[in-house]
Design a protein around this motif. Structure first.
Motif, PDB file in Angstrom:
ATOM      1  N   ILE A  72     -31.156  17.671  19.310  1.00  9.67           N
ATOM      2  CA  ILE A  72     -32.623  16.809  19.226  1.00  9.67           C
ATOM      3  C   ILE A  72     -32.372  17.437  17.933  1.00  9.67           C
ATOM      4  CG2 ILE A  72     -35.086  17.491  19.163  1.00  9.67           C
ATOM      5  CD1 ILE A  72     -34.215  16.739  22.330  1.00  9.67           C
ATOM      6  N   SER A  74     -34.868  16.315  14.418  1.00  7.13           N
ATOM      7  CA  SER A  74     -36.100  16.001  14.461  1.00  7.13           C
ATOM      8  C   SER A  74     -36.441  15.970  12.694  1.00  7.13           C
ATOM      9  CB  SER A  74     -37.744  16.367  15.163  1.00  7.13           C
ATOM     10  OG  SER A  74     -38.301  15.713  14.445  1.00  7.13           O
ATOM     11  N   TRP A  91     -36.442  11.255  15.389  1.00  4.02           N
ATOM     12  CA  TRP A  91     -37.712  11.209  14.719  1.00  4.02           C
ATOM     13  C   TRP A  91     -38.277   9.775  14.481  1.00  4.02           C
ATOM     14  CZ3 TRP A  91     -39.869   9.064  10.386  1.00  4.02           C
ATOM     15  CH2 TRP A  91     -40.090   9.610  10.020  1.00  4.02           C
ATOM     16  N   ILE A 113     -38.128   9.966  19.814  1.00  4.01           N
ATOM     17  CA  ILE A 113     -38.799  10.712  20.222  1.00  4.01           C
ATOM     18  C   ILE A 113     -39.376  11.673  19.386  1.00  4.01           C
ATOM     19  CG2 ILE A 113     -37.382  13.367  19.562  1.00  4.01           C
ATOM     20  CD1 ILE A 113     -37.621  13.792  22.167  1.00  4.01           C
ATOM     21  N   LEU A 117     -42.242  17.080  18.315  1.00  3.54           N
ATOM     22  CA  LEU A 117     -41.203  17.286  20.155  1.00  3.54           C
ATOM     23  C   LEU A 117     -41.901  17.473  21.731  1.00  3.54           C
ATOM     24  CD1 LEU A 117     -37.976  19.416  18.079  1.00  3.54           C
ATOM     25  CD2 LEU A 117     -38.047  16.475  18.488  1.00  3.54           C
ATOM     26  N   VAL A 122     -38.550  16.434  25.132  1.00  2.98           N
ATOM     27  CA  VAL A 122     -37.177  17.130  25.437  1.00  2.98           C
ATOM     28  C   VAL A 122     -37.021  17.731  26.259  1.00  2.98           C
ATOM     29  CG1 VAL A 122     -36.930  19.512  23.536  1.00  2.98           C
ATOM     30  CG2 VAL A 122     -38.132  18.286  22.942  1.00  2.98           C
ATOM     31  N   ILE A 130     -31.221  22.686  20.241  1.00  3.42           N
ATOM     32  CA  ILE A 130     -32.871  22.098  19.711  1.00  3.42           C
ATOM     33  C   ILE A 130     -32.055  22.966  18.329  1.00  3.42           C
ATOM     34  CG2 ILE A 130     -34.411  22.201  19.875  1.00  3.42           C
ATOM     35  CD1 ILE A 130     -34.673  22.105  23.170  1.00  3.42           C
ATOM     36  N   TYR A 146     -38.291  25.846  24.041  1.00  2.80           N
ATOM     37  CA  TYR A 146     -38.234  25.801  23.827  1.00  2.80           C
ATOM     38  C   TYR A 146     -36.706  26.246  24.249  1.00  2.80           C
ATOM     39  CZ  TYR A 146     -41.064  22.355  21.118  1.00  2.80           C
ATOM     40  OH  TYR A 146     -41.587  21.320  20.628  1.00  2.80           O
TER      41      TYR A 146
END
Length: 329
Positions: A72, A74, A91, A113, A117, A122, A130, A146
């Motif tokens: 992921i 973004s 994104w 997503i 986030l 997530v 990430i 995260y």
């Protein structure tokens, strides 16, 4: 007496066999111990080879899988696609209403997503890596949250980082820094060729990129996003109004009134039309029609679904191509 002699001989033989057996056992145990030790060393080595430790912009030592499969990142999807990496999510704004349309030939089947986030979203995607665009995205204790989900790498400390540096950092994360540099080299070659074509056709005109959205106008920052491509890469002239608006903000695009736009002393305007259905009334306004570039017929209109609002190697290449088509036609 004979019995005693035989008994002694047998005892000696048995003792010898016992010593030999003990020696063999000890030897086997030692070999086994060495093998176990070797296996542990090999397993440890294999474990290390499946991860890499990389330091991010905030100084975090991040243990990254050697071949991440569920990434992921973004607003960094442009970089991923350029490097041949498909993220597990892309994104979006408004629950997928707004996405990076220009990348959909590669990301068309990738779920969206929210740009900010959310932790639960997530977590559901089960990422193994990430990547955050800026330190602003992990303010407070967000980084810790995260990083509990997956290894988390922060690209830059600023809200808007240099896109070249971003690409190289993303390349480093995936052990593809050489490939990232090749992409930059090819981009610079494209820019050099484009500058020659534009100069041969129209010299070095002054230009401005203006975005129409929701009935309002926004002007690109001189040093960010599309502005960096127009003024720094292609070397086109910066109008005074663009300089003035840029000096007051660090945002990529900044709202500008129609009354202020009238002062725009640009030879050409690249209009990113995000109001396809309502634009007619806005663009028929007398103030818009009085802008010199508009009166001269030097407005080059593009859809907001193109790459003008974004940045990255793919977006910027497309912008360069569109500028050349507009000015060197």
């Amino acid at each position: 007496m004979m019995y005693n002699v035989l008994s002694k001989k047998k005892a000696i033989q048995l003792l010898g066999v016992g010593v030999l057996a003990f020696s063999l056992a000890a030897c086997n145990e030692e070999n086994s111990s060495e093998k176990t030790s070797d296996q542990k060393t090999e397993q440890s080595s294999q474990a290390k080879s499946t991860t890499r430790v990389v330091t991010d912009a905030m100084g975090h030592k991040v243990e990254i899988p050697a071949n991440p499969k569920r990434v992921i990142a973004s607003y960094l999807e442009d970089n991923l696609v350029a490097l041949g990496i498909t993220p597990v999510a892309q994104w979006s704004v408004g629950d997928g209403a707004s996405i990076q349309d220009y990348l959909q030939d590669k990301l068309g089947k990738v779920p969206t997503i929210s740009y900010d986030l959310p932790f639960e979203s997530v977590q559901k995607l089960k990422p193994d890596l990430i990547i955050m665009d800026s330190a602003q995205m992990v303010e407070g204790n967000k980084y810790e949250q995260y990083s509990k989900i997956a290894p988390t790498y922060v690209i830059g400390k600023e809200q808007n980082n240099d896109w070249r540096d971003e690409l190289l950092r993303v390349g480093d994360v995936f052990d593809k820094k050489d490939q990232a540099q090749e992409i930059l080299d090819k981009y610079d070659e494209k820019v050099t060729k484009a500058k020659t074509e534009i100069n041969d056709a129209v010299g070095t005109p002054s230009v401005a990129a203006v975005w129409l959205f929701g009935g309002k106008f926004y002007m690109v920052n001189e040093k960010l996003s599309t502005g960096a491509v127009l003024y720094q890469d292609l070397g086109l002239k910066v109008p005074a109004v663009v300089k003035e608006i840029s000096a007051k903000s660090t945002s990529n695009w900044n709202e500008i009134s129609l009354e202020k736009l009238v002062e725009l002393d640009a030879d050409h305007i690249f209009l990113v039309n995000g109001d396809a259905q309502k634009a007619k009334s806005t663009l028929s306004n007398k103030l818009w029609q009085s802008i010199p570039a508009v009166k001269a017929g030097n407005v080059h209109e593009f859809s907001s679904k193109e790459s003008w609002l974004y940045t990255g190697p793919i977006a910027n290449e497309q912008i360069v191509d569109n500028v050349v088509k507009s000015l060197a036609k």
